[in-house]
Design an enzyme around this catalytic site. Structure first.
Site, PDB file in Angstrom:
ATOM      1  N   HIS A 261      -3.966  39.723  57.701  1.00 31.10           N
ATOM      2  CA  HIS A 261      -3.424  41.153  56.979  1.00 31.10           C
ATOM      3  C   HIS A 261      -2.134  40.393  56.431  1.00 31.10           C
ATOM      4  CE1 HIS A 261      -2.230  45.215  56.132  1.00 31.10           C
ATOM      5  NE2 HIS A 261      -1.074  44.906  56.229  1.00 31.10           N
TER       6      HIS A 261
ATOM      7  N   GLU B 198      -1.073  40.120  52.354  1.00 25.74           N
ATOM      8  CA  GLU B 198       0.063  40.962  51.723  1.00 25.74           C
ATOM      9  C   GLU B 198       1.003  39.750  51.096  1.00 25.74           C
ATOM     10  OE1 GLU B 198      -0.089  43.851  50.787  1.00 25.74           O
ATOM     11  OE2 GLU B 198      -2.147  44.298  51.630  1.00 25.74           O
TER      12      GLU B 198
ATOM     13  N   LYS C 176      -0.387  37.822  47.988  1.00 21.00           N
ATOM     14  CA  LYS C 176      -0.638  38.828  46.725  1.00 21.00           C
ATOM     15  C   LYS C 176       0.872  38.955  46.111  1.00 21.00           C
ATOM     16  CE  LYS C 176      -2.571  42.341  48.632  1.00 21.00           C
ATOM     17  NZ  LYS C 176      -2.957  43.598  48.713  1.00 21.00           N
ATOM     18  N   ASN C 177       1.872  39.415  46.975  1.00 20.33           N
ATOM     19  CA  ASN C 177       3.108  39.433  46.296  1.00 20.33           C
ATOM     20  C   ASN C 177       3.415  38.262  45.572  1.00 20.33           C
ATOM     21  OD1 ASN C 177       3.447  42.067  47.475  1.00 20.33           O
ATOM     22  ND2 ASN C 177       4.592  41.501  49.103  1.00 20.33           N
TER      23      ASN C 177
HETATM   24  P1  ADP Z   1       3.853  46.193  46.372  1.00 18.23           P
HETATM   25  O1  ADP Z   1       3.404  44.925  46.416  1.00 18.23           O
HETATM   26  O2  ADP Z   1       2.706  47.408  46.640  1.00 18.23           O
HETATM   27  O3  ADP Z   1       4.844  46.533  45.375  1.00 18.23           O
HETATM   28  P2  ADP Z   1       5.397  45.412  48.706  1.00 18.23           P
HETATM   29  O4  ADP Z   1       5.821  46.174  49.796  1.00 18.23           O
HETATM   30  O5  ADP Z   1       4.195  43.935  49.283  1.00 18.23           O
HETATM   31  O6  ADP Z   1       4.676  46.394  47.667  1.00 18.23           O
HETATM   32  O7  ADP Z   1       6.342  44.719  47.828  1.00 18.23           O
HETATM   33  C1  ADP Z   1       7.480  45.404  47.442  1.00 18.23           C
HETATM   34  C2  ADP Z   1       7.970  44.754  46.328  1.00 18.23           C
HETATM   35  O8  ADP Z   1       8.771  43.824  46.744  1.00 18.23           O
HETATM   36  C3  ADP Z   1       7.269  44.490  45.087  1.00 18.23           C
HETATM   37  O9  ADP Z   1       6.802  45.680  44.379  1.00 18.23           O
HETATM   38  C4  ADP Z   1       8.097  43.261  44.297  1.00 18.23           C
HETATM   39  O10 ADP Z   1       8.913  43.998  43.664  1.00 18.23           O
HETATM   40  C5  ADP Z   1       8.711  42.663  45.766  1.00 18.23           C
HETATM   41  N1  ADP Z   1       8.426  41.490  45.994  1.00 18.23           N
HETATM   42  C6  ADP Z   1       7.778  41.194  46.962  1.00 18.23           C
HETATM   43  N2  ADP Z   1       7.142  40.094  47.266  1.00 18.23           N
HETATM   44  C7  ADP Z   1       7.848  39.393  46.207  1.00 18.23           C
HETATM   45  C8  ADP Z   1       7.886  37.964  45.768  1.00 18.23           C
HETATM   46  N3  ADP Z   1       7.246  37.213  46.359  1.00 18.23           N
HETATM   47  N4  ADP Z   1       8.527  37.744  44.584  1.00 18.23           N
HETATM   48  C9  ADP Z   1       9.155  38.773  43.818  1.00 18.23           C
HETATM   49  N5  ADP Z   1       9.247  40.079  44.325  1.00 18.23           N
HETATM   50  C10 ADP Z   1       8.536  40.543  45.300  1.00 18.23           C
HETATM   51 MG    MG Z   2       2.426  43.794  47.941  1.00 17.35          MG
END
Ligand code: ADP
Ligand code: MG
Length: 427
Positions: A295, A299, A302-303
């Site tokens: 998980h 996650e 994907k980010n």
């Molecule tokens: P989601 O992916 O559903 O938006 P997350 O909690 O996974 O929710 O991430 C929250 C926010 O943090 C994302 O919408 C993005 O703006 C920012 N973020 C997270 N990881 C990254 C990354 N590796 N690079 C840039 N921004 C990121």
């Molecule tokens: Mg995310």
């Protein structure tokens, strides 16, 4: 027709909520061994039929007392009723009649005198103060419940029958609570709209942290018990319940990379998602719950992939590579996910840990069947990826940290405690 808790049930719940939850460590959970006997399983079920109601009761109380009318939202009430109903089912399941010989065997060899059954402290006819430690706040004696039972001989059939019934009840409860994360999110969204709030404040944030952390713990205990029950007849090598004593980091990381790239290609209509390079000792294994690790990797990956695609543009032929580096220490296994996706402005860093914070414009439809611990999750948009992953990391004494270089990229550090002797975090 929906189920509603009676006045009397709510009183019982309030009583149970006056006891503290008892944490269990990963080490304790694996003490059952790969093929638990009927007696061992029964003793585990006795622990759960004490511990789960306490944990459920705390959540019912908390949901009932949420501030500013949040407790009045339909979705929140629905979730509260699920917790109350599960509480009732566990506390009213009839226990088997046991002969004194079996009872003695289940207690194991006497160690300390007056090792009183903690059942007594939960009995609603006793006042909380009767538990004898002044505050009345006694946790359960996990050492007694989790000690391996030396039981070569057969157990009476009522025990095995009860174990099956207990496990079936847990399966029903687990399924009932599948949609909790999305339903709570719906409740918060309704409430935000009604209150005309843009962001959730720190009291709601810490409620959600507590609530989801508690949910991880409850589901861990339930999932563990259901799997142990199955394994009592079919041995599953290297597994004790849902804990894998030889979790292979490289294999799980490869799988998570493949899944994240697949979702990314699907979402952006790409022929080839940005590449991910993995640096990991091939035989690195440790004791963990593979589902939790998958998980967190899925996650965070994907980010990273989303950030890379959106920073460089989906029409790009070639993207900078995201690196996953796994380091093996004595205390921790650390996984760094390092991307060149443009980073996050420093002012937004605290926000990424808040629930429902996302930079996706249109939040995907909340599917009530969606469950934060499943892998059917969409690319992004719920703002649950990071906060929930951090809870998973912390649940077994690890952590999740994020360092960003705005204009360049982000490093996510996933620390996993390999000693795993720390107990569950319970506020
Ligand atoms: P989601 O992916 O559903 O938006 P997350 O909690 O996974 O929710 O991430 C929250 C926010 O943090 C994302 O919408 C993005 O703006 C920012 N973020 C997270 N990881 C990254 C990354 N590796 N690079 C840039 N921004 C990121
Ligand atoms: Mg995310």
């Amino acid at each position: 027709m929906s189920w509603k808790p009676s006045e009397r049930l709510m009183q019982t719940i309030a009583h149970y909520a006056s006891f503290p939850p008892t944490g269990v460590s990963l080490r304790q959970m694996v003490q059952f061994g790969e093929k638990p006997s009927t007696g061992t399983l029964f003793r585990a079920s006795q622990f759960l039929s004490e511990e789960l109601p306490v944990r459920l009761a705390h959540r019912v109380e908390e949901l009932t007392r949420l501030p500013d009318g949040l407790n009045e939202m339909t979705s929140i009430k629905k979730v509260r009723d699920w917790y109350a109903q599960s509480f009732e089912e566990i506390t009213t399941l009839p226990r088997p009649e046991l002969d004194s010989d079996t009872r003695k065997r289940l207690l194991g060899p006497p160690k300390k005198p007056a090792n009183k059954l903690s059942t007594a402290t939960r009995n609603p006819s006793l006042k909380p103060d009767d538990s004898g430690n002044g505050s009345g706040k006694a946790g359960l004696n996990t050492r007694r419940y989790f000690a391996p039972l030396d039981d070569g001989q057969d157990w009476p059939p009522v025990l095995a029958e009860y174990n099956r019934k207990f496990s079936r009840m847990l399966e029903i409860i687990k399924r009932r609570h599948d949609p909790v994360v999305t339903t709570v999110a719906q409740g918060i969204n309704e409430w935000k709209r009604r209150q005309q709030r843009m962001q959730i404040d720190s009291s709601i944030q810490s409620f959600l942290d507590r609530f989801y952390m508690s949910r991880i713990g409850i589901r861990m205990l339930i999932g563990q018990h259901i799997a142990l029950t199955e394994q009592s007849s079919h041995r599953h090598p290297n597994y004790v319940g849902i804990i894998c004593t030889k979790t292979n980091v490289k294999e799980l990381a490869e799988e998570a990379i493949e899944n994240a790239r697949f979702v990314c290609e699907d979402h952006y209509g790409l022929f080839d998602a940005p590449k991910v390079q993995l640096f990991c000792p091939p035989n690195l294994t440790f004791m963990y719950v593979p589902g939790h690790l998958s998980h967190m990797l899925f996650e965070t990956l994907k980010n990273s992939l989303r950030a890379v695609v959106e920073t460089h543009g989906a029409e790009k032929e070639e993207f900078p590579v995201t690196k996953v580096i796994v380091a093996e220490g004595k205390e921790d296994i650390t996984i760094k996910i390092s991307d060149e996706g443009g980073g996050i402005p420093r002012s937004a860093i605290p926000l990424v840990w808040t629930y429902m914070y996302t930079t996706v414009d249109t939040t995907p439809e909340l599917d009530p069947g969606f469950n934060a611990s499943d892998f059917k999750a969409p690319m992004a948009g719920f703002g649950y990826g990071l906060p929930i992953s951090r809870l998973y990391a912390r649940y077994f004494g690890g952590d999740l940290k994020l360092i960003s270089m705005e204009g360049y990229g982000t490093d996510v550090y996933l620390h996993l405690n390999r000693l795993s002797s720390s107990s569950e975090p319970l506020q």
